[in-house]
Design an enzyme around this catalytic site. Structure first.
Site, PDB file in Angstrom:
ATOM      1  CB  THR A  13       4.340 -12.379  -4.623  1.00  0.00           C
ATOM      2  OG1 THR A  13       4.763 -11.320  -5.461  1.00  0.00           O
ATOM      3  CG2 THR A  13       5.543 -13.186  -4.209  1.00  0.00           C
ATOM      4  CB  SER A  59       1.390  -3.538 -11.005  1.00  0.00           C
ATOM      5  OG  SER A  59       2.239  -3.853  -9.951  1.00  0.00           O
ATOM      6  CB  CYS A 279       2.598  13.277   7.244  1.00  0.00           C
ATOM      7  SG  CYS A 279       3.374  14.878   7.213  1.00  0.00           S
TER       8      CYS A 279
HETATM    9  N1  ASP Z   1       3.853  -7.170  -7.945  1.00  0.00           N
HETATM   10  C1  ASP Z   1       3.228  -8.108  -7.017  1.00  0.00           C
HETATM   11  C2  ASP Z   1       1.759  -7.772  -6.941  1.00  0.00           C
HETATM   12  O1  ASP Z   1       1.392  -6.835  -6.299  1.00  0.00           O
HETATM   13  C3  ASP Z   1       3.881  -8.024  -5.697  1.00  0.00           C
HETATM   14  C4  ASP Z   1       3.235  -8.891  -4.641  1.00  0.00           C
HETATM   15  O2  ASP Z   1       2.421  -9.730  -4.870  1.00  0.00           O
HETATM   16  O3  ASP Z   1       3.583  -8.714  -3.492  1.00  0.00           O
HETATM   17  O4  ASP Z   1       0.967  -8.478  -7.511  1.00  0.00           O
END
Ligand code: ASP
Length: 344
Positions: A13, A59, A279
């Site tokens: 992001t 991801s 935890c």
């Molecule tokens: N889905 C994005 C990623 O991990 C979320 C982010 O960048 O915060 O690449």
């Protein structure tokens, strides 16, 4: 000579801006970084950038990226005082953990950061994160950086990379380190917690990396109702070498034969089992309760207060590096990069 920092952009992001024509979010052109974040012109050090050929949403991360990142860092190690890696937040804790194990005799800051809102959005957290990460990557005298280790910077804190975990999908304080104090707190000044930071490597040899990772591992989370058939299916995966067993509380798990027989069968097949707690904070203490004594007796290894992310990457690293089961056990029991709190 002027200090310099290398920004390595992997995707996520933080690097997104709105395309002026279509309005669609697209990756940022780092040649224009000073237009997007003009504040960084004020730094008295040089900032270069390196964009990986394939930008990913984290991801889609695979261990291949860790190898590429280690290569880029080692190739540029001499020229730069420190490195800032822009990475998606979703799997940042895995990448920071993996690099902490793979890079040996590092001696320079490698600061992962990202953001919850794209850098091109008006309320972005990306600019502050990037600016703070750059400042920390450049902090210290040449040859003596203040933070010579792999870290995650997010919001107003700097964490050891292999101690951090993503805890919030929306908040600007998206990361937390439950079992180790922050390495720095970012307020009007950056306040370093010098006692918590790893020392510079003592060896005069240059840094190196262990590129061999064995991803034939699985994470098995214990839950009420976990069936023996599910466990059997996991342990009979061909070639499986390691299991991260996420147990309850201080390392506790069911004591019925459907569970324990499968644990014993896995161990008998040479699969290494590393016990970590579900935890967020605290440590595994096998043998404290009846419900963990049998795991200890069977040869399950305690992950103590390690995070699941760090445990997985440590397992891949140790299985890729060591051949004998004795050596694997010793390494998993050891504190390799500050990822566990050793027994007093
Ligand atoms: N889905 C994005 C990623 O991990 C979320 C982010 O960048 O915060 O690449």
């Amino acid at each position: 000579m002027k200090k310099s920092v290398l920004i390595i952009y992997t995707g996520g992001t933080i690097g997104m801006v709105n395309d002026p024509e279509t309005g669609i979010l697209c990756p940022f052109n780092f040649d224009q970084i000073t237009l997007e974040v003009p504040e960084i012109r004020e730094f008295d050090f040089k900032i270069d950038h390196y964009t990986l050929p394939e930008l990913i949403d984290s991801s889609n991360l695979s261990p291949r990226l860790w190898v590429d990142l280690c290569r880029v860092i080692l190739e540029h190690h001499e020229q730069y005082h420190g490195f800032v890696i822009l990475h998606g937040t979703d799997t940042m804790a895995y990448s920071a953990s993996a690099l902490s194990f793979m890079l040996d005799r590092l001696g320079k800051p490698v600061i992962f950061t990202g953001s919850q809102l794209p850098i091109g959005k008006i309320r972005t957290d990306g600019k502050e994160n990037l600016i703070a990460a750059l400042e920390i990557a450049a902090a210290g005298d040449p040859g003596h950086p203040i933070v010579p280790e792999v870290c995650i910077l997010f919001g107003d804190r700097l964490f050891r990379g292999n101690r951090a975990t993503k805890i919030n999908a929306e908040s600007f304080d998206a990361f937390q380190s439950f079992n180790y104090p922050p390495l720095a707190e970012i307020g009007i000044r950056v306040h370093y917690n010098r006692d918590a930071i790893l020392p510079l490597p003592r060896s005069p040899l240059p840094p190196t990396a262990f590129y061999n990772l064995d991803a034939r591992v699985a994470i098995l989370k214990v839950f009420p109702g976990l069936g023996a058939d599910v466990m059997e299916a996991i342990i009979s995966v061909p070639g499986l070498r390691g299991i991260i067993l996420e147990t309850y509380g201080s390392g506790n798990a069911p004591t019925h034969p459907g569970f324990l027989d499968n644990i014993r069968a896995a161990l008998a097949r040479g699969i290494v089992i590393y016990n970590v707690t579900q935890c967020a904070g605290g440590s595994v203490a096998m043998g404290q309760y009846e419900t963990s004594r049998e795991l200890l007796r069977s040869g399950v290894i305690s992950g103590r207060d390690i995070t699941t992310e760090a445990a997985l990457c440590k397992m891949m690293h140790v299985l890729g590096k060591c051949t004998s089961i004795g050596e694997i056990r010793t390494q998993l029991n050891s504190n390799l990069r500050g990822e566990i709190t050793p027994d007093k």
